[in-house]
Design a protein around this motif. Structure first.
Motif, PDB file in Angstrom:
ATOM      1  N   PHE A 166     -31.013  40.008 -64.649  1.00 52.64           N
ATOM      2  CA  PHE A 166     -32.087  40.662 -63.913  1.00 52.64           C
ATOM      3  C   PHE A 166     -32.660  39.771 -62.826  1.00 52.64           C
ATOM      4  CE2 PHE A 166     -31.679  43.334 -67.547  1.00 52.64           C
ATOM      5  CZ  PHE A 166     -31.959  44.600 -67.065  1.00 52.64           C
ATOM      6  N   GLY A 197     -37.968  41.963 -61.504  1.00 54.33           N
ATOM      7  CA  GLY A 197     -38.883  42.234 -62.608  1.00 54.33           C
ATOM      8  C   GLY A 197     -39.256  43.698 -62.766  1.00 54.33           C
ATOM      9  N   ALA A 233     -31.809  39.976 -71.559  1.00 51.44           N
ATOM     10  CA  ALA A 233     -32.127  39.972 -70.138  1.00 51.44           C
ATOM     11  C   ALA A 233     -32.329  38.550 -69.643  1.00 51.44           C
ATOM     12  CB  ALA A 233     -33.385  40.794 -69.882  1.00 51.44           C
ATOM     13  N   GLU A 283     -36.337  49.062 -67.458  1.00 49.08           N
ATOM     14  CA  GLU A 283     -35.269  48.979 -68.458  1.00 49.08           C
ATOM     15  C   GLU A 283     -35.853  48.796 -69.861  1.00 49.08           C
ATOM     16  OE1 GLU A 283     -31.460  49.282 -69.838  1.00 49.08           O
ATOM     17  OE2 GLU A 283     -32.139  49.630 -67.796  1.00 49.08           O
ATOM     18  N   LEU A 284     -36.956  48.060 -69.971  1.00 42.65           N
ATOM     19  CA  LEU A 284     -37.579  47.814 -71.271  1.00 42.65           C
ATOM     20  C   LEU A 284     -38.105  49.083 -71.918  1.00 42.65           C
ATOM     21  CD1 LEU A 284     -39.557  44.509 -70.627  1.00 42.65           C
ATOM     22  CD2 LEU A 284     -37.486  44.819 -72.004  1.00 42.65           C
ATOM     23  N   THR A 305     -35.210  43.328 -77.754  1.00 40.84           N
ATOM     24  CA  THR A 305     -35.026  42.805 -76.407  1.00 40.84           C
ATOM     25  C   THR A 305     -35.228  41.308 -76.470  1.00 40.84           C
ATOM     26  OG1 THR A 305     -35.837  44.829 -75.367  1.00 40.84           O
ATOM     27  CG2 THR A 305     -35.870  42.824 -74.027  1.00 40.84           C
ATOM     28  N   HIS A 347     -37.374  46.274 -62.051  1.00 40.01           N
ATOM     29  CA  HIS A 347     -36.205  46.903 -62.671  1.00 40.01           C
ATOM     30  C   HIS A 347     -36.186  46.610 -64.170  1.00 40.01           C
ATOM     31  CE1 HIS A 347     -31.916  48.266 -62.650  1.00 40.01           C
ATOM     32  NE2 HIS A 347     -31.884  47.485 -63.709  1.00 40.01           N
ATOM     33  N   LEU A 348     -36.461  45.363 -64.529  1.00 43.97           N
ATOM     34  CA  LEU A 348     -36.486  44.983 -65.943  1.00 43.97           C
ATOM     35  C   LEU A 348     -37.586  45.736 -66.689  1.00 43.97           C
ATOM     36  CD1 LEU A 348     -35.634  43.346 -68.397  1.00 43.97           C
ATOM     37  CD2 LEU A 348     -36.982  41.429 -67.496  1.00 43.97           C
ATOM     38  N   VAL A 387     -33.508  36.191 -66.815  1.00 41.38           N
ATOM     39  CA  VAL A 387     -34.418  36.298 -65.675  1.00 41.38           C
ATOM     40  C   VAL A 387     -34.603  34.935 -65.029  1.00 41.38           C
ATOM     41  CG1 VAL A 387     -35.625  38.308 -66.594  1.00 41.38           C
ATOM     42  CG2 VAL A 387     -36.481  36.058 -67.134  1.00 41.38           C
ATOM     43  N   VAL A 420     -43.905  41.365 -66.548  1.00 43.07           N
ATOM     44  CA  VAL A 420     -42.934  42.434 -66.809  1.00 43.07           C
ATOM     45  C   VAL A 420     -43.343  43.225 -68.043  1.00 43.07           C
ATOM     46  CG1 VAL A 420     -40.556  42.897 -67.536  1.00 43.07           C
ATOM     47  CG2 VAL A 420     -40.990  41.311 -65.655  1.00 43.07           C
ATOM     48  N   LEU A 433     -35.565  38.254 -73.897  1.00 47.07           N
ATOM     49  CA  LEU A 433     -35.700  37.743 -72.537  1.00 47.07           C
ATOM     50  C   LEU A 433     -35.325  36.268 -72.563  1.00 47.07           C
ATOM     51  CD1 LEU A 433     -39.203  39.267 -71.699  1.00 47.07           C
ATOM     52  CD2 LEU A 433     -36.957  40.251 -71.211  1.00 47.07           C
TER      53      LEU A 433
END
Length: 155
Positions: free
Chosen positions: A40, A44, A6, A50-51, A58, A46-47, A8, A98, A60
């Motif tokens: 993303f 945040g 992701a 998603e997590l 994951t 949305h992320l 960011v 997040v 980031l």
């Protein structure tokens, strides 16, 4: 192994767009099977949702000021919080915020989380990365792929 990378950050604030630049590079050059790459940006919330989708890994990718030379990369394994706060400011969704929000959602939780950070030089309004941060983008993309490969060997 199911993996999310992701990117960011805010592409309108110079080097804060580092994570997005790395995500775009990885999406363009390709990633191994089972790896999803997402830009993303500043989404945040949305992320956080998603997590909760049950990723085994994951990663980031973000600009992280830590007082080092601009363009310096680091890998951190953030501690996942136990519970979300009562109030979440959608305009201040740092990676920590997040992860805190994701921890409080009543959905399945993912596996290991890593943070690939880059020391920014300039986060003032503008859409270009500074030269040292732009030079770190390919190196960071390679680092992300190495981390994915290392985690794959652990499986």
């Amino acid at each position: 192994m199911r993996t999310l990378v992701a990117g960011v950050g805010n592409v309108f604030l110079g080097d804060d767009g580092f994570g997005v630049a790395v995500a775009r590079r990885l999406a363009a050059t390709g990633v191994p099977d089972g790896v999803e790459v997402g830009d993303f940006g500043i989404r945040g919330i949305h992320l956080a949702y998603e997590l909760t989708s049950g990723y085994d890994l994951t990663i980031l990718v973000d600009a992280i000021p830590a007082g080092r030379a601009p363009g310096t990369l680091s890998v951190l394994e953030p501690t996942l919080p136990e519970a979300a706060p009562a109030f979440v400011d959608a305009h201040a969704m740092t990676p920590d915020a997040v992860l805190t929000l994701a921890s409080g959602l009543d959905l399945p939780r993912g596996g290991r989380v890593l943070l690939v950070g880059c020391e920014p030089a300039d986060v003032t309004p503008g859409m270009d990365l500074s030269p040292p941060v732009a030079a770190a983008v390919p190196e960071a993309a390679g680092l992300v792929l190495e981390l994915i490969a290392e985690e794959g060997r652990r499986w």
